[in-house]
Design a protein around this motif. Structure first.
Motif, PDB file in Angstrom:
ATOM      1  N   MET A   1       0.853  -1.188   0.000  1.00  0.00           N
ATOM      2  CA  MET A   1       0.000   0.000   0.000  1.00  0.00           C
ATOM      3  C   MET A   1       0.892   1.243   0.000  1.00  0.00           C
ATOM      4  N   PRO A   2       0.919   1.978  -1.082  1.00  0.00           N
ATOM      5  CA  PRO A   2       1.760   3.184  -1.155  1.00  0.00           C
ATOM      6  C   PRO A   2       1.367   4.222  -0.100  1.00  0.00           C
ATOM      7  N   GLY A   3       2.377   4.804   0.523  1.00  0.00           N
ATOM      8  CA  GLY A   3       2.147   5.848   1.518  1.00  0.00           C
ATOM      9  C   GLY A   3       2.056   5.350   2.940  1.00  0.00           C
ATOM     10  N   LEU A   4       2.081   4.045   3.136  1.00  0.00           N
ATOM     11  CA  LEU A   4       1.949   3.503   4.490  1.00  0.00           C
ATOM     12  C   LEU A   4       3.139   3.887   5.373  1.00  0.00           C
TER      13      LEU A   4
ATOM     14  N   LEU B   1       5.694   6.191  -1.280  1.00  0.00           N
ATOM     15  CA  LEU B   1       4.796   6.862  -2.215  1.00  0.00           C
ATOM     16  C   LEU B   1       5.292   6.786  -3.660  1.00  0.00           C
ATOM     17  N   GLY B   2       6.587   6.707  -3.819  1.00  0.00           N
ATOM     18  CA  GLY B   2       7.145   6.669  -5.164  1.00  0.00           C
ATOM     19  C   GLY B   2       7.571   8.033  -5.665  1.00  0.00           C
ATOM     20  N   ILE B   3       7.551   9.039  -4.789  1.00  0.00           N
ATOM     21  CA  ILE B   3       7.986  10.394  -5.145  1.00  0.00           C
ATOM     22  C   ILE B   3       9.420  10.561  -4.671  1.00  0.00           C
ATOM     23  N   ASP B   4      10.313  10.864  -5.605  1.00  0.00           N
ATOM     24  CA  ASP B   4      11.720  11.073  -5.265  1.00  0.00           C
ATOM     25  C   ASP B   4      12.056  12.556  -5.328  1.00  0.00           C
TER      26      ASP B   4
END
Length: 121
Positions: A1-4, A67-70
């Protein structure tokens, strides 16, 4: 789950902030000093991360919890949030330890001599 992972850091930060507010360990007695320490500490650790990333020591792993934000290569958005949390947690623990140690110090007797217990001469 992204953001966990980010959610866990934010919830942990809220818990530490609640303890800080309840016992007035860092923010209440010195808000400017606390903000400066967290900011300077976070900047220091981000510089440390940058050196580690540049030398190839630190790499971002693949995790479905991010989240996948770099912000930069191998520097996820969660990293500065975690570093700020780490610095704030350190200040709150330091404040709690200082308070605990202050309570354990023997109080001086009426004659000015510190005694550990009531039975001391």
């Amino acid at each position: 789950m992204p953001g966990l992972y980010l959610l866990a850091i934010l919830l942990s930060s809220a818990g530490v902030a609640a303890l800080d507010a309840r016992f007035r360990l860092a923010w209440q007695p010195a808000p400017a000093r606390t903000a400066a320490a967290v900011g300077i500490g976070t900047a220091f650790f981000l510089a440390w991360d940058a050196v580690g990333i540049a030398t190839g020591v630190f790499v971002k792993g693949d995790s479905p919890l991010l989240l996948g934000i770099d912000l930069a290569p191998h520097l996820p958005l969660e990293e500065p949030v975690f570093l700020a949390f780490l610095c704030y947690l350190g200040l709150v623990v330091w404040g709690a330890a200082r308070r605990r140690l202050a309570r354990r110090r023997p109080e001086p007797a009426a004659d000015g001599v510190a005694r550990r217990d009531a039975e001391a001469p």
